[in-house]
Design a protein around this motif. Structure first.
Motif, PDB file in Angstrom:
ATOM      1  N   ARG A 191      24.459 -14.150  -5.702  1.00  0.00           N
ATOM      2  CA  ARG A 191      24.704 -14.876  -6.943  1.00  0.00           C
ATOM      3  C   ARG A 191      24.111 -14.184  -8.169  1.00  0.00           C
ATOM      4  O   ARG A 191      24.318 -14.640  -9.291  1.00  0.00           O
ATOM      5  N   GLU A 251      32.253  -8.387 -19.495  1.00  0.00           N
ATOM      6  CA  GLU A 251      32.707  -9.782 -19.481  1.00  0.00           C
ATOM      7  C   GLU A 251      34.233  -9.857 -19.580  1.00  0.00           C
ATOM      8  O   GLU A 251      34.877 -10.648 -18.865  1.00  0.00           O
ATOM      9  N   ASN A 281      36.840 -11.371 -16.677  1.00  0.00           N
ATOM     10  CA  ASN A 281      37.757 -12.463 -17.012  1.00  0.00           C
ATOM     11  C   ASN A 281      39.218 -12.064 -16.810  1.00  0.00           C
ATOM     12  O   ASN A 281      40.005 -12.812 -16.219  1.00  0.00           O
ATOM     13  N   ASN A 299      40.002 -11.753 -13.162  1.00  0.00           N
ATOM     14  CA  ASN A 299      39.678 -12.958 -12.381  1.00  0.00           C
ATOM     15  C   ASN A 299      38.719 -12.670 -11.225  1.00  0.00           C
ATOM     16  O   ASN A 299      38.886 -13.174 -10.110  1.00  0.00           O
ATOM     17  N   LEU A 320      35.403 -13.352 -11.366  1.00  0.00           N
ATOM     18  CA  LEU A 320      34.507 -14.505 -11.326  1.00  0.00           C
ATOM     19  C   LEU A 320      35.032 -15.542 -12.311  1.00  0.00           C
ATOM     20  O   LEU A 320      35.716 -15.198 -13.279  1.00  0.00           O
ATOM     21  N   PHE A 321      34.672 -16.809 -12.078  1.00  0.00           N
ATOM     22  CA  PHE A 321      35.161 -17.863 -12.964  1.00  0.00           C
ATOM     23  C   PHE A 321      34.046 -18.589 -13.704  1.00  0.00           C
ATOM     24  O   PHE A 321      34.229 -19.040 -14.816  1.00  0.00           O
ATOM     25  N   ASP A 322      32.912 -18.725 -13.092  1.00  0.00           N
ATOM     26  CA  ASP A 322      31.794 -19.423 -13.728  1.00  0.00           C
ATOM     27  C   ASP A 322      30.585 -18.498 -13.678  1.00  0.00           C
ATOM     28  O   ASP A 322      29.826 -18.504 -12.715  1.00  0.00           O
ATOM     29  N   PHE A 323      30.434 -17.690 -14.717  1.00  0.00           N
ATOM     30  CA  PHE A 323      29.374 -16.683 -14.688  1.00  0.00           C
ATOM     31  C   PHE A 323      28.713 -16.543 -16.056  1.00  0.00           C
ATOM     32  O   PHE A 323      29.234 -17.001 -17.078  1.00  0.00           O
ATOM     33  N   MET A 324      27.560 -15.897 -16.047  1.00  0.00           N
ATOM     34  CA  MET A 324      26.818 -15.617 -17.268  1.00  0.00           C
ATOM     35  C   MET A 324      26.316 -14.186 -17.190  1.00  0.00           C
ATOM     36  O   MET A 324      25.844 -13.745 -16.137  1.00  0.00           O
ATOM     37  N   GLN A 338      25.075 -13.247 -13.425  1.00  0.00           N
ATOM     38  CA  GLN A 338      24.769 -14.381 -12.549  1.00  0.00           C
ATOM     39  C   GLN A 338      25.962 -15.320 -12.511  1.00  0.00           C
ATOM     40  O   GLN A 338      26.627 -15.543 -13.523  1.00  0.00           O
ATOM     41  N   TRP A 339      26.240 -15.862 -11.339  1.00  0.00           N
ATOM     42  CA  TRP A 339      27.379 -16.762 -11.199  1.00  0.00           C
ATOM     43  C   TRP A 339      27.066 -17.872 -10.201  1.00  0.00           C
ATOM     44  O   TRP A 339      26.096 -17.820  -9.461  1.00  0.00           O
ATOM     45  N   LYS A 340      27.925 -18.883 -10.193  1.00  0.00           N
ATOM     46  CA  LYS A 340      27.731 -20.031  -9.305  1.00  0.00           C
ATOM     47  C   LYS A 340      28.627 -19.918  -8.079  1.00  0.00           C
ATOM     48  O   LYS A 340      29.617 -19.209  -8.094  1.00  0.00           O
TER      49      LYS A 340
END
Length: 220
Positions: free
Chosen positions: A176, A194, A198, A201, A203-207, A218-220
């Protein structure tokens, strides 16, 4: 030689600038073993690295280890076999070649490592091939925090793409957090990464953020 020093923030403590480690449980699991020379030539006949580790274990449990030199697969297996409660591993580099044929004993040792170790944080300071990283991710299937110095000849976007595609092929991979130090890191580089993630595709929920010359994803 053993030493007791004030606790300092370590490489795997991401975003903990204001966190104080003050509980007994946290402190008891912060013990770190540093091996500067793990090769047989660097040890006397009377004190092998195995004896050194076993002696250290009579004093305390070890949850973190740093190995500051290149290691063979066999030696790494031997060290980790003695330290089943490790949570983090920092290694300079691993002797690895696609043409290397592993012996039956080495294969059995790797199978043991992949099923028994508890390592969740890995820092590889030097790699020559991306396959080395894939190899270590197979040996340590519980990794959720990976830090690696980039291959000199590899493009940063390609590196991130390959790692994310690799974990996408694994069902419920625990990774993660990915960190990679880059001397020329800047905000423009972060924005390009970034955008790539995007658009493709990956990752969808990342920082993603930059801390000086280190980029954290980091991602969920």
């Amino acid at each position: 030689m053993y030493s007791i020093r004030p606790y300092k923030k370590r490489w795997y403590e991401y975003n903990t600038q204001h966190t104080i480690i003050n509980s007994f449980v946290q402190l008891s699991k912060s013990t770190r073993l540093i091996l500067v020379n793990a090769s047989p030539e660097g040890w006397s006949k009377s004190l092998t690295i195995n004896k050194y580790i076993n002696h250290a274990l009579t004093v305390t449990k070890i949850h973190h280890i740093e190995i500051h030199e290149e290691l063979s697969i066999g030696k790494l297996s031997e060290i980790l076999y003695l330290l089943p409660e490790l949570d983090s591993l920092q290694i300079f580099s691993l002797s690895f070649s696609q043409s290397t044929c592993l012996s039956k004993e080495e294969l059995e040792g790797l199978l043991f490592l992949s099923t028994k170790n508890r390592i969740t944080k890995l820092f590889l300071k030097k790699i020559a091939l991306i396959e080395e990283l894939y190899f270590l991710m197979e040996i340590f299937p519980h990794i959720n925090h990976l830090q690696v110095n980039l291959i000199y000849s590899m493009d940063i976007e390609l590196f991130v793409r390959l790692i994310l595609i690799h974990i996408m092929t694994k069902s419920n991979h625990p990774l993660r957090l990915l960190c990679f130090p880059i001397v020329a890191a800047d905000d423009e580089m972060v924005q390009k990464l970034e955008k790539m993630i995007n658009v493709e595709n990956l990752l969808f929920d990342f920082m993603m953020k930059r801390v000086i010359n280190e980029i954290y994803l980091q991602w969920k």
